[in-house]
Scaffold this active site. Structure first.
Site, PDB file in Angstrom:
ATOM      1  N   ASN A 209       1.002  -1.155  -0.041  1.00 19.61           N
ATOM      2  CA  ASN A 209      -0.062  -0.076   0.119  1.00 19.61           C
ATOM      3  C   ASN A 209       0.845   1.232   0.033  1.00 19.61           C
ATOM      4  OD1 ASN A 209      -2.291  -1.329   0.171  1.00 19.61           O
ATOM      5  ND2 ASN A 209      -2.737  -1.091   2.228  1.00 19.61           N
ATOM      6  N   LYS A 288      11.639 -16.630  -8.053  1.00 12.78           N
ATOM      7  CA  LYS A 288      11.198 -15.751  -9.057  1.00 12.78           C
ATOM      8  C   LYS A 288      10.201 -16.278 -10.196  1.00 12.78           C
ATOM      9  CE  LYS A 288      12.587 -11.685 -12.182  1.00 12.78           C
ATOM     10  NZ  LYS A 288      13.705 -11.234 -12.737  1.00 12.78           N
ATOM     11  N   ILE A 306      -6.316  -6.589  11.590  1.00 12.62           N
ATOM     12  CA  ILE A 306      -5.592  -6.478  12.823  1.00 12.62           C
ATOM     13  C   ILE A 306      -6.250  -5.457  13.733  1.00 12.62           C
ATOM     14  CG2 ILE A 306      -3.328  -5.788  13.888  1.00 12.62           C
ATOM     15  CD1 ILE A 306      -1.936  -5.996  11.321  1.00 12.62           C
ATOM     16  N   LYS A 336     -16.979   2.498   8.959  1.00  8.38           N
ATOM     17  CA  LYS A 336     -15.740   1.799   9.148  1.00  8.38           C
ATOM     18  C   LYS A 336     -15.648   1.749  10.955  1.00  8.38           C
ATOM     19  CE  LYS A 336     -12.724   1.773   6.111  1.00  8.38           C
ATOM     20  NZ  LYS A 336     -11.833   1.958   5.321  1.00  8.38           N
ATOM     21  N   LYS A 340     -15.792  -1.651  12.827  1.00  7.01           N
ATOM     22  CA  LYS A 340     -14.879  -2.234  13.783  1.00  7.01           C
ATOM     23  C   LYS A 340     -14.828  -1.749  15.256  1.00  7.01           C
ATOM     24  CE  LYS A 340     -11.750  -1.821   9.712  1.00  7.01           C
ATOM     25  NZ  LYS A 340     -10.455  -2.181   9.263  1.00  7.01           N
TER      26      LYS A 340
HETATM   27  O1  C5P Z   1      -7.977  -0.654   5.428  1.00  5.09           O
HETATM   28  P1  C5P Z   1      -9.016   0.056   6.414  1.00  5.09           P
HETATM   29  O2  C5P Z   1      -9.618   1.297   5.671  1.00  5.09           O
HETATM   30  O3  C5P Z   1     -10.114  -0.839   6.819  1.00  5.09           O
HETATM   31  O4  C5P Z   1      -8.206   0.600   7.580  1.00  5.09           O
HETATM   32  C1  C5P Z   1      -8.890   1.341   8.617  1.00  5.09           C
HETATM   33  C2  C5P Z   1      -8.139   0.952   9.895  1.00  5.09           C
HETATM   34  O5  C5P Z   1      -8.269  -0.373  10.233  1.00  5.09           O
HETATM   35  C3  C5P Z   1      -6.672   1.642   9.999  1.00  5.09           C
HETATM   36  O6  C5P Z   1      -6.646   2.037  11.213  1.00  5.09           O
HETATM   37  C4  C5P Z   1      -5.669   0.637   9.658  1.00  5.09           C
HETATM   38  O7  C5P Z   1      -4.575   0.170  10.210  1.00  5.09           O
HETATM   39  C5  C5P Z   1      -6.600  -0.838  10.343  1.00  5.09           C
HETATM   40  N1  C5P Z   1      -6.556  -2.083   9.486  1.00  5.09           N
HETATM   41  C6  C5P Z   1      -6.001  -3.059  10.211  1.00  5.09           C
HETATM   42  N2  C5P Z   1      -5.701  -4.407   9.608  1.00  5.09           N
HETATM   43  C7  C5P Z   1      -6.112  -4.545   8.391  1.00  5.09           C
HETATM   44  C8  C5P Z   1      -6.800  -3.318   7.759  1.00  5.09           C
HETATM   45  C9  C5P Z   1      -7.057  -2.094   8.427  1.00  5.09           C
HETATM   46  O8  C5P Z   1      -5.520  -3.060  11.212  1.00  5.09           O
HETATM   47  N3  C5P Z   1      -5.981  -5.571   7.653  1.00  5.09           N
END
Ligand code: C5P
Length: 397
Positions: A209, A288, A306, A336, A340
């Site tokens: 990313n 590769k 996470i 979001k 979450k």
């Molecule tokens: O990718 P996303 O927009 O869902 O990210 C939102 C929050 O979730 C961020 O704080 C990011 O660090 C966390 N996140 C994470 N693990 C992931 C995707 C996002 O901890 N696989």
């Protein structure tokens, strides 16, 4: 009566030295004992007599000052100080400080100090942007030096950009914060993820990313300044980490998850700033993959979330998320936050924020939304940490 705090004001060569004189006046008025040390170049911009008159104290300019106790001005002056403020801090002085040079009174007493040090950089925008200056600043931040400013605006050279020293009143505020402010997160353990993750496809390729890590590192720095014990878990970035208590370097989302799971039982506040890749390759080729003229399909499987894994724990720490969105910022961010199960989510527009030194942010919490107008990431990080502190202690009541 409480004894007066003693500030050692270091002035280096720059037009902004006149603002340091105003800061010296304001601080003296507020019953802070200001002792000034000037470099030779500083004396070309403002005379020592100006500082002597404004502070009522002699001004030191010479390492070989014969009147100082046992002729050791560098030790004597730094022992008397509760805090050292260098304003303006020129690019040259910052470079010397980062390398531990001690070839005049001011550099020597900074090296001999046992008190906090604040620097207020002031320079032309090109000098500020120069990788050498940024590298030196990273080193200083890592050494625990507090860097305030600079601001963006019209410069003495006629150009406009980053590099203007903060105004006198802002310097006074920084001094007050360092001398008197409560450390709102003292004793609290803060865990932060930052930077991108990298998901290997084969021995040499992968998906990742866009993320510089600047915001996560700034938040870690602000948490340290707020007195927290900080663990920073970071994907690969080009940055020097701030002076955190523990720094863990990871590559993939899985590694980041494992590092977070190890640290989370000792965590009061978890801030997920990392740009975690949402998918990884189902199979990683150890060799590769050879190029052909055929289409190549790679099966991608979802990575663990996470933040959700932590916020979904039976007794989770106070969890904060970040969201970089390219459209429908508010709707996506609030959705979001609910999905979450976060007390606080901080959102910004991806196209404005990624890799930039400044950002405009919107904070979403149970009370609604709070807009933080565009400012340097470190300034935003301090505001965010303050807000997190307030919400965290509200939930503990
Ligand atoms: O990718 P996303 O927009 O869902 O990210 C939102 C929050 O979730 C961020 O704080 C990011 O660090 C966390 N996140 C994470 N693990 C992931 C995707 C996002 O901890 N696989």
């Amino acid at each position: 009566m409480a004894t007066k705090k003693c500030l050692l004001l270091g002035v280096t060569g720059g037009v902004a030295a006149y603002k340091a004189a105003e800061a010296a006046r304001l601080l003296t008025q507020q019953a802070i004992d200001v002792k000034t040390v000037m470099t030779q170049s500083a004396c070309r911009f403002v005379g020592p007599i100006t500082f002597q008159s404004l502070t009522g104290n002699p001004v030191y300019t010479d390492l070989w000052e014969t009147n100082a106790a046992q002729n050791m001005a560098h030790i004597h002056l730094s022992r008397m100080a509760d805090l050292i403020l260098i304003a303006p801090a020129s690019a040259d002085f910052i470079a010397k400080l980062a390398n531990g040079l001690a070839d005049d009174l001011l550099t020597t007493l900074c090296l001999a100090r046992d008190c906090p040090l604040i620097i207020a950089p002031a320079m032309n925008k090109q000098m500020w942007q120069n990788p050498a200056t940024q590298r030196n600043l990273s080193i200083l931040r890592q050494d625990g030096v507090i860097v305030v400013g600079p601001a963006s605006g019209m410069q003495a050279c006629g150009e406009t950009g980053m590099g203007r020293m903060l105004e006198a009143a802002e310097l006074v505020e920084a001094v007050y914060t360092a001398l008197y402010a409560e450390k709102p997160l003292r004793g609290k353990r803060v865990l932060i993820t930052a930077g991108p993750t990298f998901e290997a496809i084969d021995a040499v390729r992968g998906i990742t990313n866009k993320s510089s890590g600047k915001m996560g590192y700034a938040i870690a720095q602000a948490a340290v300044e707020a007195g927290a014990t900080v663990t920073l878990i970071s994907g690969t970035t080009c940055l020097t980490p701030p002076a955190v208590d523990e720094f863990v370097s990871v590559i993939s989302a899985d590694e980041m998850l494992q590092a977070v799971q190890t640290a989370v039982p000792q965590t009061d506040i978890f801030i997920g700033v990392a740009a975690v890749a949402d998918y990884r390759a189902a199979k990683i080729s150890p060799q590769k993959i050879k190029k052909t003229d055929k289409n190549l399909s790679i099966e991608l499987i979802p990575n663990p979330d996470i933040l959700s894994a932590v916020s979904g724990l039976p007794d989770p720490p106070f969890c904060v998320g970040f969201a970089a969105e390219t459209e429908n910022l508010e709707r996506n961010a609030e959705a979001k936050r609910r999905k979450k199960n976060l007390p606080l989510l901080i959102a910004n527009l991806a196209q404005d924020a990624i890799g930039a030194d400044e950002s405009e942010l919107i904070l979403f919490d149970d009370a609604g939304k709070h807009i933080l107008p565009k400012a340097a990431k470190i300034a935003q990080a301090c505001r965010i940490i303050k807000h997190i502190g307030t919400l965290y202690f509200q939930t503990k009541k």
